[in-house]
Design a protein around this motif. Sequence first.
Motif, short mmCIF file in Angstrom:
data_model
loop_
_atom_site.label_atom_id
_atom_site.label_comp_id
_atom_site.label_asym_id
_atom_site.label_seq_id
_atom_site.Cartn_x
_atom_site.Cartn_y
_atom_site.Cartn_z
N ARG A 92 1.00 -1.26 0.04
CA ARG A 92 -0.02 -0.02 0.19
C ARG A 92 0.97 1.08 0.26
O ARG A 92 2.02 1.33 0.58
CB ARG A 92 -0.98 0.02 1.48
N LEU A 93 0.47 2.26 -0.89
CA LEU A 93 1.24 3.67 -0.95
C LEU A 93 0.17 4.65 -0.60
O LEU A 93 -0.97 4.56 -1.31
CB LEU A 93 2.07 3.63 -2.18
N GLU A 94 0.55 5.46 0.11
CA GLU A 94 -0.21 6.68 0.15
C GLU A 94 0.76 8.09 -0.30
O GLU A 94 1.65 8.13 0.62
CB GLU A 94 -0.89 7.13 1.67
N ALA A 95 0.21 8.88 -0.97
CA ALA A 95 1.29 9.79 -1.41
C ALA A 95 0.37 11.34 -1.20
O ALA A 95 -0.73 11.47 -1.61
CB ALA A 95 1.47 9.79 -2.76
N THR A 96 0.71 12.36 -0.55
CA THR A 96 0.12 13.47 -0.34
C THR A 96 0.95 14.60 -1.00
O THR A 96 2.09 14.73 -0.49
CB THR A 96 -0.15 13.67 1.13
N VAL A 97 0.28 15.20 -1.75
CA VAL A 97 1.08 16.33 -2.36
C VAL A 97 0.29 17.82 -2.05
O VAL A 97 -0.83 17.77 -2.32
CB VAL A 97 0.88 16.20 -3.84
N ASP A 98 1.11 18.55 -1.38
CA ASP A 98 0.56 19.84 -1.07
C ASP A 98 1.52 20.84 -1.87
O ASP A 98 2.39 20.96 -2.26
CB ASP A 98 1.15 20.13 0.49
N LEU A 99 0.56 21.82 -2.50
CA LEU A 99 0.99 22.98 -3.38
C LEU A 99 0.97 24.28 -2.61
O LEU A 99 0.06 24.55 -2.18
CB LEU A 99 0.25 23.03 -4.71
N THR A 100 1.99 25.23 -2.66
CA THR A 100 1.98 26.53 -2.19
C THR A 100 2.68 27.29 -3.31
O THR A 100 3.45 27.04 -3.97
CB THR A 100 2.71 26.49 -0.84
N THR A 106 5.46 27.74 -7.94
CA THR A 106 4.59 26.83 -7.15
C THR A 106 5.73 25.77 -6.44
O THR A 106 6.22 25.23 -7.23
CB THR A 106 3.51 26.02 -7.88
N HIS A 107 5.80 25.53 -5.16
CA HIS A 107 6.18 24.49 -4.54
C HIS A 107 5.48 23.27 -4.17
O HIS A 107 4.63 23.46 -3.65
CB HIS A 107 6.99 25.05 -3.21
N LEU A 108 5.83 22.37 -4.77
CA LEU A 108 5.17 20.98 -4.27
C LEU A 108 5.91 20.42 -3.36
O LEU A 108 7.28 19.93 -3.52
CB LEU A 108 5.15 20.13 -5.81
N HIS A 109 5.29 19.85 -2.46
CA HIS A 109 5.75 18.97 -1.20
C HIS A 109 5.19 17.82 -1.13
O HIS A 109 3.81 17.56 -1.08
CB HIS A 109 5.73 19.72 0.08
N GLU A 110 5.61 16.59 -1.44
CA GLU A 110 5.27 15.21 -1.72
C GLU A 110 5.74 14.26 -0.46
O GLU A 110 6.84 14.28 -0.37
CB GLU A 110 5.46 14.59 -2.84
N SER A 111 4.70 13.95 0.39
CA SER A 111 4.86 12.93 1.23
C SER A 111 4.41 11.61 0.96
O SER A 111 3.43 11.29 0.47
CB SER A 111 4.33 13.24 2.57
N VAL A 112 5.32 10.47 1.13
CA VAL A 112 4.96 9.24 0.40
C VAL A 112 5.07 8.22 1.86
O VAL A 112 6.35 8.20 2.61
CB VAL A 112 6.04 8.65 -0.55
N ARG A 113 4.09 7.51 2.00
CA ARG A 113 4.11 6.32 3.01
C ARG A 113 3.76 5.21 2.41
O ARG A 113 2.77 5.01 1.63
CB ARG A 113 3.13 6.68 4.02
N VAL A 114 4.89 4.06 2.60
CA VAL A 114 4.46 2.83 1.83
C VAL A 114 4.50 1.71 3.07
O VAL A 114 5.10 1.72 4.12
CB VAL A 114 5.59 2.27 1.01
N THR A 115 3.54 0.62 2.97
CA THR A 115 3.42 -0.31 3.77
C THR A 115 3.54 -1.59 2.97
O THR A 115 3.07 -1.52 1.91
CB THR A 115 1.91 -0.43 4.51
N PHE A 116 4.29 -2.64 3.60
CA PHE A 116 4.57 -3.77 2.81
C PHE A 116 5.01 -4.89 3.67
O PHE A 116 5.32 -4.57 4.84
CB PHE A 116 5.76 -3.36 1.93
N PRO A 117 4.87 -6.14 3.32
CA PRO A 117 5.38 -7.33 4.06
C PRO A 117 7.10 -7.33 4.19
O PRO A 117 7.57 -6.80 3.03
CB PRO A 117 5.00 -8.60 3.22
N ARG A 118 7.50 -7.78 5.13
CA ARG A 118 9.13 -7.54 5.52
C ARG A 118 9.74 -7.98 4.23
O ARG A 118 10.89 -7.34 3.78
CB ARG A 118 9.39 -8.07 6.62
N PRO A 119 9.44 -9.26 3.53
CA PRO A 119 10.22 -9.64 2.42
C PRO A 119 10.40 -8.68 1.14
O PRO A 119 11.20 -8.78 0.35
CB PRO A 119 9.89 -10.96 1.86
#
Length: 149
Positions: A92-100, A106-119
């Motif tokens: 699973r991946l969640e990406a949040t893009v904020d524009l200012t 325009t500054h684009l700030h992207e945070s990515v969070r990935v969830t995955f099995p250990r292997p």
Amino acid sequence: MLTEEFTRGVTVARPAEAVFDHLARPDSYVGLSPLVIAVRDVHLSADEVRYVAVERFRLGPLRWDNPIRVTMTFPRPGRRIVSQVRSPGRVRLEATVDLTTDSAGTHLHESVRVTFPRPLRALVVGQAAKAQNYRLAELARRMSAAEKP
């Protein structure tokens, strides 16, 4: 399940509205993300876009097409896009893009969070970080090219 997060940003010389409009269209991700070769089954509603993106992985002469389900929402229209991705293998991946807006555009700030099995850690984290770096560089290139007559 493991989770990793990372954040990167880029500034482009385009108005936030132009950047948002580009990123809110699923077809923009073909080539914007280095693995995405196609987008299909797009469903639009007032507050979200759902689609299937096809990622292509290559290993020598072998290739594997990985369909991923993406849901984009717009919690702050014109300023924030949240993409939730469900990939095979319980990734699973969640990406949040904020524009200012700033003096350079325009500054684009992207945070990515990935969830995955250990292997899958090395593959998932490596590919997600590589894709994010590529995506931000390609977006800057596209926005620069869009500026020229």
